[in-house]
Enzyme design. Sequence first.
Site, PDB file in Angstrom:
ATOM      1  N   TRP A   1       0.852  -1.199   0.000  1.00 26.27           N
ATOM      2  CA  TRP A   1       0.000   0.000   0.000  1.00 26.27           C
ATOM      3  C   TRP A   1       0.881   1.241   0.000  1.00 26.27           C
ATOM      4  O   TRP A   1       1.847   1.328   0.761  1.00 26.27           O
ATOM      5  CB  TRP A   1      -0.912  -0.043   1.236  1.00 26.27           C
TER       6      TRP A   1
ATOM      7  N   ASP B   1      -1.759  -5.920   8.982  1.00 23.75           N
ATOM      8  CA  ASP B   1      -2.640  -4.836   8.541  1.00 23.75           C
ATOM      9  C   ASP B   1      -3.848  -5.511   7.891  1.00 23.75           C
ATOM     10  O   ASP B   1      -3.700  -6.224   6.898  1.00 23.75           O
ATOM     11  CB  ASP B   1      -1.911  -3.923   7.541  1.00 23.75           C
TER      12      ASP B   1
ATOM     13  N   LYS C   1     -13.721  -0.016   4.388  1.00 24.53           N
ATOM     14  CA  LYS C   1     -14.235  -0.774   3.239  1.00 24.53           C
ATOM     15  C   LYS C   1     -15.374  -1.697   3.637  1.00 24.53           C
ATOM     16  O   LYS C   1     -16.426  -1.711   2.987  1.00 24.53           O
ATOM     17  CB  LYS C   1     -13.120  -1.602   2.577  1.00 24.53           C
TER      18      LYS C   1
HETATM   19  C1  LIG Z   1      -3.677  -2.232   3.215  1.00 26.67           C
HETATM   20  C2  LIG Z   1      -4.387  -0.977   3.657  1.00 26.67           C
HETATM   21  N1  LIG Z   1      -4.277  -0.591   4.986  1.00 26.67           N
HETATM   22  C3  LIG Z   1      -4.880   0.521   5.433  1.00 26.67           C
HETATM   23  C4  LIG Z   1      -5.625   1.322   4.589  1.00 26.67           C
HETATM   24  C5  LIG Z   1      -6.202   2.572   5.223  1.00 26.67           C
HETATM   25  O1  LIG Z   1      -7.516   2.752   5.074  1.00 26.67           O
HETATM   26  P1  LIG Z   1      -8.292   3.720   6.083  1.00 26.67           P
HETATM   27  O2  LIG Z   1      -9.198   4.512   5.202  1.00 26.67           O
HETATM   28  O3  LIG Z   1      -7.325   4.590   6.822  1.00 26.67           O
HETATM   29  O4  LIG Z   1      -9.015   2.807   7.023  1.00 26.67           O
HETATM   30  C6  LIG Z   1      -5.766   1.001   3.203  1.00 26.67           C
HETATM   31  C7  LIG Z   1      -6.520   1.868   2.265  1.00 26.67           C
HETATM   32  N2  LIG Z   1      -6.378   1.778   1.024  1.00 26.67           N
HETATM   33  C8  LIG Z   1      -7.080   2.473  -0.023  1.00 26.67           C
HETATM   34  C9  LIG Z   1      -7.350   3.944   0.223  1.00 26.67           C
HETATM   35  C10 LIG Z   1      -6.094   4.693   0.586  1.00 26.67           C
HETATM   36  O5  LIG Z   1      -5.133   4.647  -0.181  1.00 26.67           O
HETATM   37  O6  LIG Z   1      -6.090   5.281   1.690  1.00 26.67           O
HETATM   38  C11 LIG Z   1      -6.317   2.294  -1.361  1.00 26.67           C
HETATM   39  O7  LIG Z   1      -5.262   1.623  -1.362  1.00 26.67           O
HETATM   40  O8  LIG Z   1      -6.833   2.777  -2.384  1.00 26.67           O
HETATM   41  C12 LIG Z   1      -5.150  -0.184   2.753  1.00 26.67           C
HETATM   42  O9  LIG Z   1      -5.262  -0.572   1.472  1.00 26.67           O
END
Ligand SMILES: Cc1[nH+]cc(COP(=O)(O)O)c(/C=N/[C@@H](CC(=O)O)C(=O)O)c1O
Length: 402
Positions: A134, A215, A251
């Site tokens: 990520w 994660d 998500k």
């Molecule tokens: C692996 C992973 N961990 C944590 C997050 C954090 O999400 P939060 O909204 O803080 O709960 C995301 C979000 N991924 C998507 C959005 C982003 O980049 O923040 C993405 O990869 O598109 C992940 O893909």
Amino acid sequence: NSLFHEVPLAPPDVIFNLTAKYKADTFAQKVNLGVGAYRDDAGKPWVLPVVKKVEQALVNDPSRDHEYLPILGLATFREASIRLILGADSPAIKENRVTAAQTISGTGANHLGALFLSRFYSKEVPIYLSNPTWANHKPIFNNVGLETRNYAYFNPKDNGLDIDGFLSDLKAAPERSIVLLHACAHNPTGVDPTQDQWKAIADVIESKKLFPFFDCAYQGFASGDLDRDAWAVRYFVERGFELLICQSYAKNFGLYGQRAGCLTFVLKNSDAAARVSSQLAKLQRSEISNPPAHGARIVDRVLNNPELYAEWVENLREMSSRIKNMRDALRDCLIKSNTPGNWDHITNQIGMFSFTGLKAPQVAVLKEKFHIYLTDNGRISMAGLSTSNVEYVANSINHVVN
Ligand SMILES: Cc1[nH+]cc(COP(=O)(O)O)c(/C=N/[C@@H](CC(=O)O)C(=O)O)c1O
């Protein structure tokens, strides 16, 4: 001159900049395969029916106020989050050696976990991230002074897992290094280790005394089954590791902007759990004081009510099966139009993303010529596909690979 005239101009964030570009595009057939956010078949964000129902109840609840939450967040939310990821019958819960902090979604959990380890575990050991991972992982850990390194993960030859490279990089890591592990639905590749491969990974982590940093941002999204998606985490707990897990409800609850998440720590005994909890509270207080209430209250109500939980499981299945249908549809369209190459990985991969194998120059053509937005590494968010745009996307990919 301003006092800050030498502040370097930072480049825009890759993923959020893509969303901005997509929104600014006026082309009627534009397609957003960028940010990992669920869309329904009409390409619209989907407020889960169970979330809508609970939100109504919350707003109409006369006893509702806007007081501070405790520093570590809503207790019943934390307890429910622990049960969700470890399983309600987890021995670690029975032995009272688990502690948690409600965080600013998954990002906040990654940050708080990183900050805690940099203060109380070590700043001298690196944290190993999968290659690729990520986009936000490296900055989060570097921000707290942790050195980041990579372990091999993706095998471009078969668009699958490079398990040999993965294991040999961990074997070469300094003892006690931290290892970031995607619990399920790996971002950006959509490639997850098999259960046997997870056992081999656990063997190396055990023999090298590495620290597992999970994660988990997609529980329930990968297979549609919450317990299946938590298998790797529960296996490591069963093997007796001390570890931490970052949970995001962005998500699987569609609560992206509500920032609901949890950092769960599994320790050897309740004394360590109490010590860790006390320091998490101290760190959290100085950073955010206490976490946001609204999203956590929604999750709390759903996870703690059997009927609402069952409805949530249904909503989850609706999202994960639509994504699975889009995987099948995209692969079928690519094959039907005789697109060169093997496209089995589109359906072998799991969760929100597909790592297509498309290269940056091909991605540039998809953006500029076809108004299809995806990250330069060839990752596509499968939720951006719909029955009305999947053929257009397949034909566009066909064009750029020919
Ligand atoms: C692996 C992973 N961990 C944590 C997050 C954090 O999400 P939060 O909204 O803080 O709960 C995301 C979000 N991924 C998507 C959005 C982003 O980049 O923040 C993405 O990869 O598109 C992940 O893909």
